[in-house]
Write a protein that holds these residues in place. Structure first.
Motif, PDB file in Angstrom:
ATOM      1  N   PRO A 149       0.667  -1.318  -0.152  1.00 13.13           N
ATOM      2  CA  PRO A 149      -0.003   0.041   0.076  1.00 13.13           C
ATOM      3  C   PRO A 149       0.879   1.304  -0.152  1.00 13.13           C
ATOM      4  O   PRO A 149       0.332   2.382  -0.721  1.00 13.13           O
ATOM      5  N   LEU A 150       2.006   1.276   0.431  1.00 18.27           N
ATOM      6  CA  LEU A 150       3.036   2.376   0.568  1.00 18.27           C
ATOM      7  C   LEU A 150       3.477   2.828  -0.971  1.00 18.27           C
ATOM      8  O   LEU A 150       3.909   3.929  -1.241  1.00 18.27           O
ATOM      9  N   LEU A 151       3.719   1.678  -1.661  1.00 15.66           N
ATOM     10  CA  LEU A 151       4.559   1.720  -2.743  1.00 15.66           C
ATOM     11  C   LEU A 151       3.774   1.581  -4.090  1.00 15.66           C
ATOM     12  O   LEU A 151       4.245   1.970  -5.270  1.00 15.66           O
ATOM     13  N   GLY A 152       2.592   1.007  -3.982  1.00 14.67           N
ATOM     14  CA  GLY A 152       2.106   0.261  -5.212  1.00 14.67           C
ATOM     15  C   GLY A 152       0.634  -0.136  -5.002  1.00 14.67           C
ATOM     16  O   GLY A 152      -0.168   0.665  -4.277  1.00 14.67           O
ATOM     17  N   ASP A 153       0.251  -1.163  -5.395  1.00 13.80           N
ATOM     18  CA  ASP A 153      -1.178  -1.621  -5.351  1.00 13.80           C
ATOM     19  C   ASP A 153      -2.264  -1.090  -5.937  1.00 13.80           C
ATOM     20  O   ASP A 153      -3.305  -0.836  -5.489  1.00 13.80           O
ATOM     21  N   ASP A 154      -2.008  -0.534  -7.087  1.00 13.74           N
ATOM     22  CA  ASP A 154      -2.877   0.616  -7.927  1.00 13.74           C
ATOM     23  C   ASP A 154      -3.958  -0.228  -8.337  1.00 13.74           C
ATOM     24  O   ASP A 154      -3.943  -1.439  -8.769  1.00 13.74           O
ATOM     25  N   GLY A 155      -5.342   0.349  -8.163  1.00  8.95           N
ATOM     26  CA  GLY A 155      -6.644  -0.151  -8.542  1.00  8.95           C
ATOM     27  C   GLY A 155      -7.035  -1.061  -7.283  1.00  8.95           C
ATOM     28  O   GLY A 155      -8.108  -1.730  -7.565  1.00  8.95           O
ATOM     29  N   SER A 156      -6.200  -1.408  -6.302  1.00  5.61           N
ATOM     30  CA  SER A 156      -6.643  -2.227  -5.186  1.00  5.61           C
ATOM     31  C   SER A 156      -7.771  -1.857  -4.521  1.00  5.61           C
ATOM     32  O   SER A 156      -8.289  -0.437  -4.529  1.00  5.61           O
ATOM     33  N   GLY A 157      -8.255  -2.572  -3.406  1.00  4.98           N
ATOM     34  CA  GLY A 157      -9.223  -2.136  -2.408  1.00  4.98           C
ATOM     35  C   GLY A 157      -8.465  -1.077  -1.604  1.00  4.98           C
ATOM     36  O   GLY A 157      -9.486   0.037  -1.294  1.00  4.98           O
ATOM     37  N   HIS A 158      -7.480  -1.243  -1.156  1.00  5.18           N
ATOM     38  CA  HIS A 158      -6.800  -0.166  -0.531  1.00  5.18           C
ATOM     39  C   HIS A 158      -6.622   0.980  -1.167  1.00  5.18           C
ATOM     40  O   HIS A 158      -7.041   2.361  -0.710  1.00  5.18           O
ATOM     41  N   ALA A 159      -6.469   1.164  -2.444  1.00  6.56           N
ATOM     42  CA  ALA A 159      -6.140   2.384  -3.431  1.00  6.56           C
ATOM     43  C   ALA A 159      -7.670   3.121  -3.609  1.00  6.56           C
ATOM     44  O   ALA A 159      -7.726   4.226  -3.337  1.00  6.56           O
ATOM     45  N   LEU A 160      -8.555   2.143  -3.736  1.00  4.07           N
ATOM     46  CA  LEU A 160      -9.833   2.774  -4.252  1.00  4.07           C
ATOM     47  C   LEU A 160     -10.493   3.406  -2.675  1.00  4.07           C
ATOM     48  O   LEU A 160     -10.944   4.516  -2.661  1.00  4.07           O
ATOM     49  N   GLY A 161     -10.274   2.512  -1.235  1.00  2.00           N
ATOM     50  CA  GLY A 161     -10.523   3.034  -0.182  1.00  2.00           C
ATOM     51  C   GLY A 161     -10.007   4.623   0.185  1.00  2.00           C
ATOM     52  O   GLY A 161     -10.773   5.236   0.620  1.00  2.00           O
ATOM     53  N   ARG A 162      -8.716   4.537  -0.063  1.00  5.83           N
ATOM     54  CA  ARG A 162      -7.954   5.699   0.335  1.00  5.83           C
ATOM     55  C   ARG A 162      -8.429   6.740  -0.546  1.00  5.83           C
ATOM     56  O   ARG A 162      -8.491   7.924   0.014  1.00  5.83           O
ATOM     57  N   ALA A 163      -8.516   6.828  -1.909  1.00  4.54           N
ATOM     58  CA  ALA A 163      -9.059   7.780  -2.737  1.00  4.54           C
ATOM     59  C   ALA A 163     -10.365   8.300  -2.294  1.00  4.54           C
ATOM     60  O   ALA A 163     -10.672   9.395  -2.279  1.00  4.54           O
ATOM     61  N   GLY A 164     -11.191   7.124  -1.955  1.00  2.00           N
ATOM     62  CA  GLY A 164     -12.666   7.673  -1.560  1.00  2.00           C
ATOM     63  C   GLY A 164     -12.573   8.383  -0.059  1.00  2.00           C
ATOM     64  O   GLY A 164     -13.261   9.440   0.103  1.00  2.00           O
ATOM     65  N   LEU A 165     -11.598   8.118   0.806  1.00  5.40           N
ATOM     66  CA  LEU A 165     -11.361   8.689   2.128  1.00  5.40           C
ATOM     67  C   LEU A 165     -10.827  10.168   1.855  1.00  5.40           C
ATOM     68  O   LEU A 165     -11.199  11.006   2.549  1.00  5.40           O
ATOM     69  N   ALA A 166      -9.828  10.273   0.887  1.00  9.68           N
ATOM     70  CA  ALA A 166      -9.210  11.416   0.512  1.00  9.68           C
ATOM     71  C   ALA A 166     -10.350  12.366  -0.072  1.00  9.68           C
ATOM     72  O   ALA A 166     -10.258  13.663   0.440  1.00  9.68           O
ATOM     73  N   ALA A 167     -11.195  11.894  -0.957  1.00 10.01           N
ATOM     74  CA  ALA A 167     -12.356  12.915  -1.233  1.00 10.01           C
ATOM     75  C   ALA A 167     -13.280  13.277  -0.086  1.00 10.01           C
ATOM     76  O   ALA A 167     -13.740  14.265   0.139  1.00 10.01           O
ATOM     77  N   ALA A 168     -13.412  12.161   0.771  1.00  9.24           N
ATOM     78  CA  ALA A 168     -14.214  12.553   1.963  1.00  9.24           C
ATOM     79  C   ALA A 168     -13.714  13.669   2.993  1.00  9.24           C
ATOM     80  O   ALA A 168     -14.176  14.438   3.389  1.00  9.24           O
ATOM     81  N   LEU A 169     -12.429  13.424   3.152  1.00 12.47           N
ATOM     82  CA  LEU A 169     -11.811  14.498   4.058  1.00 12.47           C
ATOM     83  C   LEU A 169     -11.432  15.835   3.273  1.00 12.47           C
ATOM     84  O   LEU A 169     -11.393  16.781   3.957  1.00 12.47           O
ATOM     85  N   ARG A 170     -11.346  16.029   1.932  1.00  8.45           N
ATOM     86  CA  ARG A 170     -11.343  17.141   1.629  1.00  8.45           C
ATOM     87  C   ARG A 170     -12.841  17.737   1.703  1.00  8.45           C
ATOM     88  O   ARG A 170     -12.585  19.009   1.922  1.00  8.45           O
TER      89      ARG A 170
END
Length: 326
Positions: A149-170
């Motif tokens: 999760p720190l270096l890659g895993d593009d398109g993963s559940g972690h990446a999607l969850g993190r992108a969603g949380l980033a939008a929520a926190l903005r």
């Protein structure tokens, strides 16, 4: 009658099965994963995850048969830290006997063998993490992503969850590009956003805690939320890019499909999202001359195949392991 122990130890979950050699599975168990063998205290955490499923297996197997004579395990993080294999094998010997035969490999290796029945080809696994593995008919091997999760895993559940949380926190901060509706869903799952950092960083498995929000992003996309749809479409495109890179790294001579539409066996928990993810994934794959196919089996099937069938061609190809001990 002898028993075989099959293990699929991922970052999120640990699955296990007891099987008769050449015969039926007699017991199954599931439990939490360990975060990866390459993590700090990775071996101890992996063995703790195995202990949990072994207890369930013992209770489920009421035949009174003796302990397993052999184990095959696919382990998250082992490809990145192959030196941890000996310590993990020693832990299994301590628990199950010094004469136990142990075959260890990456969880991607067992997934590949199970998904394609031991044949060459390309597989894509999309769960908390993401990785693709291609094995050509000439023995060439290409592994793409799976960097964590720190270096890659593009398109993963972690990446999607993190992108969603980033939008929520903005949205919580009042910054441009935020999503108030994703913020509402984040509050429903995690509570007060101001407490989210402590909740995530204090979790036993922070990547899994973040990846849990992927379910909310997918649900919002299924409800038609534009910003969630954009995040899911981006994840699908990232997954297709990973699969295509694995194919392309083999080159024309190593193309496992041998044709214009290269099949990719796709699996993993993220694909349980259904059409809201798989439709854009199919589109993104088709743009790269790839076609999504269903796997023939899972990682436990692959572990068994690698253990029981020495003629499987990728026994020697899926490096840096397997390792057999003692």
């Amino acid at each position: 009658m002898t028993r075989l122990l099959l293990l699929d130890l991922g970052k999120t979950g640990c699955r296990a099965a007891l099987a008769e050699p050449g015969g039926a599975v007699v017991a199954r168990a599931e439990g939490p994963g360990s975060g990866g063998l390459a993590d700090r205290d990775g071996v101890a955490r992996a063995l703790a995850a195995v202990d949990a499923v072994l207890g369930t297996l013992t209770a489920a197997d009421r035949t009174g048969e003796p302990r397993p004579v052999a184990v095959a395990a696919g382990l998250a993080g082992l490809a990145s830290a192959p030196g941890q294999g000996a310590a993990f094998a020693a832990g299994l010997h301590d628990r199950l006997g010094a004469d136990l035969r142990v075959l260890l490999t990456s969880d991607m290796t067992t997934w590949h063998a199970g998904a394609l029945g031991g044949a060459p080809g390309v597989v894509l696994a999309a769960g908390t993490g993401t990785v693709a593995l291609a094995v050509g008919p000439d023995g060439a091997v290409a592994r793409v992503d799976g960097w964590g999760p720190l270096l890659g895993d593009d398109g993963s559940g972690h990446a999607l969850g993190r992108a969603g949380l980033a939008a929520a926190l903005r949205a919580h901060d009042g910054r441009p590009g935020g999503s108030p509706r994703l913020l509402d869903r984040a509050r429903d799952r995690y509570g007060d956003p101001d407490r989210l950092p402590a909740l995530v960083h204090g979790a036993d498995n922070p990547a899994r805690a973040v990846a849990a929000f992927a379910r909310d992003v997918v649900a919002a996309a299924a409800d038609g939320l534009p910003e969630a749809l954009a995040l899911v479409t981006r994840a699908a495109d990232d997954l297709a890019t990973t699969a295509a890179a694995a194919c392309d790294r083999l080159g024309p001579a190593g193309d496992p499909a041998g044709g214009p539409d290269r099949p990719v066996a796709c699996g993993g928990g993220l694909l349980a999202a259904g059409a809201v993810l798989t439709d854009p994934l199919d589109t993104a794959l088709a743009a790269r001359r790839l076609t999504r196919t269903a796997p023939l089996g899972d990682a436990l099937d692959g572990a068994r195949l690698l253990l029981e069938d020495p003629t499987v061609p990728h026994h020697a190809l899926l490096v840096p392991l397997p390792v057999v001990a003692p």
